[in-house]
Design a protein around this motif. Sequence first.
Motif, mmCIF file in Angstrom:
data_model
loop_
_atom_site.group_PDB
_atom_site.id
_atom_site.type_symbol
_atom_site.label_atom_id
_atom_site.label_comp_id
_atom_site.label_asym_id
_atom_site.label_seq_id
_atom_site.Cartn_x
_atom_site.Cartn_y
_atom_site.Cartn_z
ATOM 1 N N LEU A 1 0.858 -1.191 0.000
ATOM 2 C CA LEU A 1 0.000 0.000 0.000
ATOM 3 C C LEU A 1 0.889 1.235 0.000
ATOM 4 C CD1 LEU A 1 -2.649 -0.731 2.811
ATOM 5 C CD2 LEU A 1 -2.639 -1.508 0.448
ATOM 6 N N HIS A 2 0.466 2.272 -0.719
ATOM 7 C CA HIS A 2 1.117 3.570 -0.606
ATOM 8 C C HIS A 2 0.082 4.552 -0.092
ATOM 9 C CE1 HIS A 2 2.535 7.564 -2.042
ATOM 10 N NE2 HIS A 2 3.648 7.118 -1.510
ATOM 11 N N LEU A 3 0.426 5.226 1.008
ATOM 12 C CA LEU A 3 -0.515 6.181 1.600
ATOM 13 C C LEU A 3 0.062 7.575 1.506
ATOM 14 C CD1 LEU A 3 -0.374 3.437 3.652
ATOM 15 C CD2 LEU A 3 -2.484 4.533 4.290
ATOM 16 N N VAL B 1 -4.982 6.254 -0.976
ATOM 17 C CA VAL B 1 -4.280 4.980 -0.854
ATOM 18 C C VAL B 1 -4.171 4.299 -2.215
ATOM 19 C CG1 VAL B 1 -4.201 2.757 0.342
ATOM 20 C CG2 VAL B 1 -5.256 4.715 1.469
ATOM 21 N N GLY B 2 -2.987 3.810 -2.508
ATOM 22 C CA GLY B 2 -2.771 3.023 -3.710
ATOM 23 C C GLY B 2 -2.421 1.608 -3.314
ATOM 24 N N ILE B 3 -2.951 0.650 -4.070
ATOM 25 C CA ILE B 3 -2.679 -0.766 -3.778
ATOM 26 C C ILE B 3 -2.063 -1.379 -5.027
ATOM 27 C CG2 ILE B 3 -3.677 -3.000 -3.111
ATOM 28 C CD1 ILE B 3 -6.153 -1.462 -2.108
ATOM 29 N N SER B 4 -0.974 -2.112 -4.837
ATOM 30 C CA SER B 4 -0.430 -2.858 -5.972
ATOM 31 C C SER B 4 0.552 -3.922 -5.476
ATOM 32 C CB SER B 4 0.237 -1.918 -6.981
ATOM 33 O OG SER B 4 0.360 -2.600 -8.210
ATOM 34 N N ALA C 1 -0.629 4.333 -8.052
ATOM 35 C CA ALA C 1 -2.054 4.092 -7.757
ATOM 36 C C ALA C 1 -2.612 5.108 -6.762
ATOM 37 C CB ALA C 1 -2.239 2.672 -7.230
ATOM 38 N N SER C 2 -1.802 5.503 -5.763
ATOM 39 C CA SER C 2 -2.338 6.435 -4.745
ATOM 40 C C SER C 2 -2.627 7.802 -5.342
ATOM 41 C CB SER C 2 -1.372 6.571 -3.570
ATOM 42 O OG SER C 2 -0.268 7.348 -3.943
ATOM 43 N N SER C 3 -1.934 8.145 -6.419
ATOM 44 C CA SER C 3 -2.158 9.476 -6.996
ATOM 45 C C SER C 3 -3.239 9.433 -8.086
ATOM 46 C CB SER C 3 -0.849 9.998 -7.597
ATOM 47 O OG SER C 3 -0.448 9.145 -8.651
ATOM 48 N N TRP C 4 -3.780 8.239 -8.329
ATOM 49 C CA TRP C 4 -4.684 8.062 -9.471
ATOM 50 C C TRP C 4 -5.936 8.921 -9.378
ATOM 51 C CZ3 TRP C 4 -2.522 5.841 -13.464
ATOM 52 C CH2 TRP C 4 -3.310 5.624 -14.600
ATOM 53 N N ASP D 1 -8.672 11.925 -1.543
ATOM 54 C CA ASP D 1 -9.508 10.885 -0.956
ATOM 55 C C ASP D 1 -9.612 9.670 -1.876
ATOM 56 O OD1 ASP D 1 -10.924 9.812 1.083
ATOM 57 O OD2 ASP D 1 -12.813 10.808 0.633
ATOM 58 N N GLY D 2 -8.528 9.373 -2.580
ATOM 59 C CA GLY D 2 -8.543 8.296 -3.569
ATOM 60 C C GLY D 2 -8.291 6.910 -2.987
ATOM 61 N N LEU D 3 -8.722 5.932 -3.759
ATOM 62 C CA LEU D 3 -8.405 4.525 -3.457
ATOM 63 C C LEU D 3 -8.384 3.816 -4.803
ATOM 64 C CD1 LEU D 3 -7.972 2.089 -1.631
ATOM 65 C CD2 LEU D 3 -10.426 1.950 -1.290
#
Length: 380
Positions: A6-8, A137-140, A149-152, A156-158
Amino acid sequence: MERSILHLDMDAFYASVEQLDNPHLKGKPVIVGGSGDRSVVSTCSYEARQYGVHSAMPVFMAKKKCPQGIFLPARHKRYEEVSREIFGIFNQFTPLVEPLSIDEAFLDVTNHRLPPAVIAAELKERVLKDTGLTVSVGISYNKFLSKIASSWNKPDGLFTITPDMMPRILFPLKVDRVYGIGNKAAKKLNSLGIYHIRDLFALDRRRMEELFGKQGGEIYHRIRGIDNRPVISSRDVKSVGRETTLDRDTRDKSFIRKLLFEFCKEISMTLDQKNFYGKTVTVKLKTSSFRTMTRSKTLEGYIKDIHEIYEVADRIIRDIELKEDLRLIGVSVSNLTQHPVEQVSMFEDREYKKKKEIDRLVLDINRKLGDDILKFGIEL
Ligand code: TTP
Ligand code: MG
């Protein structure tokens, strides 16, 4: 086994804290930065971003773009406090937390009992409930892709990037989004007509190595979804250092000091990025006859400023009598902490200046005490 990373990344961090503490600022273009017109924007709320304001933009320019903006000075002590709180929450989910900056971290949740999407949702909820702030939060399956992914869909992204989305999801992104491609490299690529990852993908590995040297191979793999860098928790980071074997052996102290300064600069940048402070500075030297010398100096207070680190390294090197040429030079900072007791607040606020004065005094006192504090060790 495929990993779950996860990237927060907190949304508009400093500006969001200002809106949290002053609710009448919610929904308004808040711009946090230095006070003078010659200073730069630290960050701004998403409302201000609509006017084209962004981090590192000179304040006078931000005022032109967004005259109705609410310009506030940074309150670093407060941001550090909130940072401690959010990292406290991250650590409740897993000990495998790698801090990247004051508001950003990687978490390795591969062996967690819950699936990553559930952890991510719970984390977002906990951060919002406990602090009143939103985190994206980005998940990969690796660091590079989870950060993308977190910047996508910030704020308030996921968002999750799965292997089947590779490599096409990366194609429209600009080349500077690739870890390892900084501003300079991106400009060079642009001058060659390479703007997007799609263009980069067309280059073979040899060409990548020509363009990026040793890192070329890594970048070649990264844009194909291969990035094996582990998540290293802050507890496992014992020191931050740089060393090099010289092209030609030397005992020229002015050359050595110049090199040490460059190393201190890089170390200071890394410490700053990871939000670390250190207390011990170590200089490592290896002579032409392969004798290794390490000398350390431990300070009373924590430091991370380039000049402070260099001052200590320089003091160490000045005291060493070189009887032989050197073949290797290195410097490192250890005894690390993320949260020194006497909290440092950065840049122009008053506490920071006071703290710098104290640190300078400590350095002075240490210097006067001299070699009592200077530990000396020789390894073979
Ligand atoms: P970022 O996470 O890069 O930015 P952000 O949190 O403000 O916005 P977002 O993540 O939603 O895009 O940086 C975190 C904080 O670090 C930021 O709030 C202020 C500080 N910062 C600076 O002081 N100068 C800078 O140039 C940058 C990029 C950040
Ligand atoms: Mg952020």
